[in-house]
Design a protein around this motif. Structure first.
Motif, PDB file in Angstrom:
ATOM      1  N   PRO A 101     -35.702 -10.908  50.124  1.00 43.20           N
ATOM      2  CA  PRO A 101     -36.161 -12.183  49.566  1.00 43.20           C
ATOM      3  C   PRO A 101     -35.019 -13.074  49.087  1.00 43.20           C
ATOM      4  O   PRO A 101     -35.066 -14.299  49.242  1.00 43.20           O
ATOM      5  CB  PRO A 101     -37.060 -11.756  48.394  1.00 43.20           C
ATOM      6  CG  PRO A 101     -37.528 -10.392  48.746  1.00 43.20           C
ATOM      7  CD  PRO A 101     -36.363  -9.764  49.450  1.00 43.20           C
ATOM      8  N   ASP A 102     -33.982 -12.455  48.504  1.00 41.03           N
ATOM      9  CA  ASP A 102     -32.838 -13.255  48.049  1.00 41.03           C
ATOM     10  C   ASP A 102     -32.101 -13.873  49.218  1.00 41.03           C
ATOM     11  O   ASP A 102     -31.651 -15.026  49.161  1.00 41.03           O
ATOM     12  CB  ASP A 102     -31.902 -12.368  47.229  1.00 41.03           C
ATOM     13  CG  ASP A 102     -30.726 -13.148  46.663  1.00 41.03           C
ATOM     14  OD1 ASP A 102     -30.977 -14.119  45.917  1.00 41.03           O
ATOM     15  OD2 ASP A 102     -29.563 -12.802  46.981  1.00 41.03           O
ATOM     16  N   LEU A 103     -32.011 -13.136  50.313  1.00 36.28           N
ATOM     17  CA  LEU A 103     -31.304 -13.632  51.495  1.00 36.28           C
ATOM     18  C   LEU A 103     -32.079 -14.755  52.183  1.00 36.28           C
ATOM     19  O   LEU A 103     -31.490 -15.726  52.670  1.00 36.28           O
ATOM     20  CB  LEU A 103     -31.072 -12.480  52.469  1.00 36.28           C
ATOM     21  CG  LEU A 103     -30.116 -12.734  53.634  1.00 36.28           C
ATOM     22  CD1 LEU A 103     -28.704 -12.964  53.122  1.00 36.28           C
ATOM     23  CD2 LEU A 103     -30.141 -11.559  54.603  1.00 36.28           C
ATOM     24  N   GLU A 118     -25.802  -9.714  57.307  1.00 35.63           N
ATOM     25  CA  GLU A 118     -25.615 -10.444  56.061  1.00 35.63           C
ATOM     26  C   GLU A 118     -25.843  -9.551  54.842  1.00 35.63           C
ATOM     27  O   GLU A 118     -25.205  -9.730  53.800  1.00 35.63           O
ATOM     28  CB  GLU A 118     -26.540 -11.656  56.013  1.00 35.63           C
ATOM     29  CG  GLU A 118     -26.173 -12.735  57.018  1.00 35.63           C
ATOM     30  CD  GLU A 118     -26.968 -14.019  56.808  1.00 35.63           C
ATOM     31  OE1 GLU A 118     -27.140 -14.434  55.641  1.00 35.63           O
ATOM     32  OE2 GLU A 118     -27.430 -14.597  57.807  1.00 35.63           O
ATOM     33  N   ILE A 119     -26.761  -8.589  54.963  1.00 28.78           N
ATOM     34  CA  ILE A 119     -26.957  -7.648  53.864  1.00 28.78           C
ATOM     35  C   ILE A 119     -25.695  -6.809  53.662  1.00 28.78           C
ATOM     36  O   ILE A 119     -25.281  -6.539  52.524  1.00 28.78           O
ATOM     37  CB  ILE A 119     -28.180  -6.741  54.141  1.00 28.78           C
ATOM     38  CG1 ILE A 119     -29.470  -7.544  53.990  1.00 28.78           C
ATOM     39  CG2 ILE A 119     -28.201  -5.541  53.196  1.00 28.78           C
ATOM     40  CD1 ILE A 119     -30.731  -6.755  54.299  1.00 28.78           C
ATOM     41  N   GLN A 120     -25.062  -6.425  54.778  1.00 28.33           N
ATOM     42  CA  GLN A 120     -23.833  -5.646  54.673  1.00 28.33           C
ATOM     43  C   GLN A 120     -22.702  -6.482  54.085  1.00 28.33           C
ATOM     44  O   GLN A 120     -21.959  -6.017  53.220  1.00 28.33           O
ATOM     45  CB  GLN A 120     -23.432  -5.115  56.050  1.00 28.33           C
ATOM     46  CG  GLN A 120     -22.175  -4.251  56.030  1.00 28.33           C
ATOM     47  CD  GLN A 120     -21.830  -3.714  57.400  1.00 28.33           C
ATOM     48  OE1 GLN A 120     -22.544  -3.975  58.368  1.00 28.33           O
ATOM     49  NE2 GLN A 120     -20.737  -2.972  57.476  1.00 28.33           N
ATOM     50  N   ASP A 121     -22.565  -7.734  54.520  1.00 27.77           N
ATOM     51  CA  ASP A 121     -21.482  -8.594  54.033  1.00 27.77           C
ATOM     52  C   ASP A 121     -21.699  -9.026  52.585  1.00 27.77           C
ATOM     53  O   ASP A 121     -20.758  -9.038  51.780  1.00 27.77           O
ATOM     54  CB  ASP A 121     -21.361  -9.832  54.924  1.00 27.77           C
ATOM     55  CG  ASP A 121     -20.933  -9.474  56.340  1.00 27.77           C
ATOM     56  OD1 ASP A 121     -20.353  -8.381  56.514  1.00 27.77           O
ATOM     57  OD2 ASP A 121     -21.199 -10.269  57.264  1.00 27.77           O
ATOM     58  N   LYS A 122     -22.940  -9.383  52.251  1.00 29.28           N
ATOM     59  CA  LYS A 122     -23.196  -9.978  50.933  1.00 29.28           C
ATOM     60  C   LYS A 122     -23.420  -8.933  49.852  1.00 29.28           C
ATOM     61  O   LYS A 122     -23.010  -9.119  48.701  1.00 29.28           O
ATOM     62  CB  LYS A 122     -24.423 -10.898  51.030  1.00 29.28           C
ATOM     63  CG  LYS A 122     -24.669 -11.719  49.779  1.00 29.28           C
ATOM     64  CD  LYS A 122     -25.814 -12.706  49.998  1.00 29.28           C
ATOM     65  CE  LYS A 122     -26.037 -13.565  48.753  1.00 29.28           C
ATOM     66  NZ  LYS A 122     -27.129 -14.569  48.955  1.00 29.28           N
ATOM     67  N   TYR A 123     -24.087  -7.815  50.223  1.00 31.93           N
ATOM     68  CA  TYR A 123     -24.437  -6.821  49.206  1.00 31.93           C
ATOM     69  C   TYR A 123     -23.717  -5.482  49.403  1.00 31.93           C
ATOM     70  O   TYR A 123     -23.974  -4.537  48.647  1.00 31.93           O
ATOM     71  CB  TYR A 123     -25.949  -6.576  49.214  1.00 31.93           C
ATOM     72  CG  TYR A 123     -26.761  -7.842  49.124  1.00 31.93           C
ATOM     73  CD1 TYR A 123     -26.825  -8.581  47.945  1.00 31.93           C
ATOM     74  CD2 TYR A 123     -27.455  -8.329  50.239  1.00 31.93           C
ATOM     75  CE1 TYR A 123     -27.562  -9.749  47.868  1.00 31.93           C
ATOM     76  CE2 TYR A 123     -28.200  -9.496  50.174  1.00 31.93           C
ATOM     77  CZ  TYR A 123     -28.249 -10.199  48.994  1.00 31.93           C
ATOM     78  OH  TYR A 123     -28.989 -11.368  48.928  1.00 31.93           O
TER      79      TYR A 123
END
Length: 419
Positions: A101-103, A118-123
């Motif tokens: 949801p945040d993404l 993006e989950i790997q890069d951002k979180y």
């Protein structure tokens, strides 16, 4: 050896245990044959945790009975809802519930691979794409995620959330949810809404509330969906007497609820026999929706034409109406309530005055045996009884003579004979 966990992943695994503890409290550990004793112990421990205020035990010899006792008229919420609120989850379930949801909060659709990257890069969290796909598919079914095809790939975006004009729960909605959670099918939804807003049901109590219905809602939902879509279904049905499991293909047409026992039934057309049949919801273990039935309209018309000849839920063996007739003796001056009962409870049967103090009740019914429990409530006033199905008449005579043998001596009353 697997570790005991209070939470459950699949509700159907514990549904029968909760029902047996609530409805059949006389069972002991040895009466549960489907699974091992360890499985019974684990489910019992879960229920003792969920329903600690309502669970009781009794001892008979060396055997221990565990059962649930509840009074719906004194409770603000159905305690059995707790079973629905005890679903297990994994670490990834929690992480993705916040990450995705945040993404997607910026409103930009993304492909599965893009979301994973993006989950790997951002979180700094590496997730398997298959895990992510299964979770997104589940959220799509729940209405949280929207999936659209763009070229050869699917793009995922967040569904528009419900906006509220006030920070708290509206008073009217609070009242509606409080009433819904106790009065309607799927009341667990109303209870969940109240929990979300930290609200309580302080207004409504239901004296005749069939609490066990919530255990069948998981089966009721696909049945109602199939009726709405005019589709056929395949049901996994467990026999209530021999517990034999069978697979039944049918077209559901209507849900019937008994006003006497509270049991719920699905009325369906079976294509193999081309006959109407009913199945108790608490005997159905699983439902799979198949394709649309092109004869749905014809089935519905046949059901509508047949229902006037149904006393309860049985469509009989021959599906030809049987004529049931009985003569009732009463005092017209002091016992007018007997006539009121016949008119009120007769379910469309005809009532004819034969002579002063003698009335004849007649009804056409597909299964005359269904009338017998009601007919027996007039014991002592029945002058004669007959049914075109001889086995029904004989059954009543046998029951009357059995009752006589148990409660009266041979000199007090003559043996009942066929009229």
């Amino acid at each position: 050896m697997s570790e005991y966990k209070e939470l459950i992943r699949q509700f159907d695994k514990i549904r029968s245990y909760v029902r047996d503890f609530y409805v059949y409290g006389f069972k002991t550990r040895e009466d549960f044959h489907d699974k091992s004793g360890r499985t019974y112990d684990n489910h019992r421990r879960r229920m003792e945790s969920w329903f600690s205020d309502y669970i009781c035990t009794d001892q008979k010899g060396h055997k221990k009975f565990v059962f649930l006792t509840m009074d719906s008229g004194r409770m603000a919420v159905n305690p059995l809802y707790q079973a629905w609120k005890s679903k297990t989850f994994t670490d990834n379930d929690i992480l993705l519930r916040f990450f995705v949801p945040d993404l997607l909060a910026d409103g930009q659709p993304r492909s599965l691979e893009a979301i994973a990257d993006e989950i790997q890069d951002k979180y700094q969290c590496l997730l398997d794409t298959q895990t992510l796909r299964r979770k997104l598919t589940a959220w799509e079914k729940e209405g949280l995620i929207v999936r659209k095809k763009a070229g050869k790939q699917f793009l995922y975006s967040q569904a528009q959330p419900v906006s509220w004009s006030c920070p708290g729960m509206p008073k009217a909605l609070s009242l509606a949810a409080a009433f819904f959670q106790g009065a309607a099918p799927f009341g667990f939804i109303g209870s969940t809404i109240l929990d979300f807003w930290n609200e309580r049901n302080d207004w409504f109590r239901f004296r005749s509330d069939y609490l066990v219905h919530t255990l069948e809602d998981e089966i009721l939902l696909p049945l109602l969906t199939a009726i709405e879509q005019r589709s056929m279904i395949r049901m996994t049905v467990r026999g209530t007497k021999r517990h034999r499991i069978t697979s039944v293909c049918a077209t559901p047409l209507r849900i019937l609820t008994s006003t006497q026992t509270g049991r719920r039934y699905v009325c369906a057309m079976r294509p193999d026999s081309r006959r109407l049949a009913t199945f108790r919801l608490d005997s159905i273990e699983a439902v799979k929706i198949l394709g649309e039935d092109p004869c749905f309209e014809q089935h519905g018309k046949k059901l509508q034409d047949t229902l006037p000849y149904v006393w309860g839920v049985s469509f009989g063996s021959s599906q030809k109406p049987e004529k049931v007739s009985m003569e009732i003796v009463l005092d017209e001056k002091t016992e007018p309530y007997i006539l009121s009962r016949l008119e009120r409870e007769g379910r469309g049967g005809s009532l004819k005055r034969l002579e002063p103090g003698v009335y004849e009740y007649t009804r056409l019914c597909l299964d005359g045996a269904e009338l017998l429990p009601w007919v027996k409530t007039f014991t002592g006033r029945i002058r004669s009884f007959s049914c075109t199905n001889r086995s029904v008449s004989q059954r009543l005579l046998d029951d009357m003579n059995l009752m006589k043998s148990r409660y009266l001596s041979s000199e007090e009353e003559p043996v009942y004979e066929d009229s």
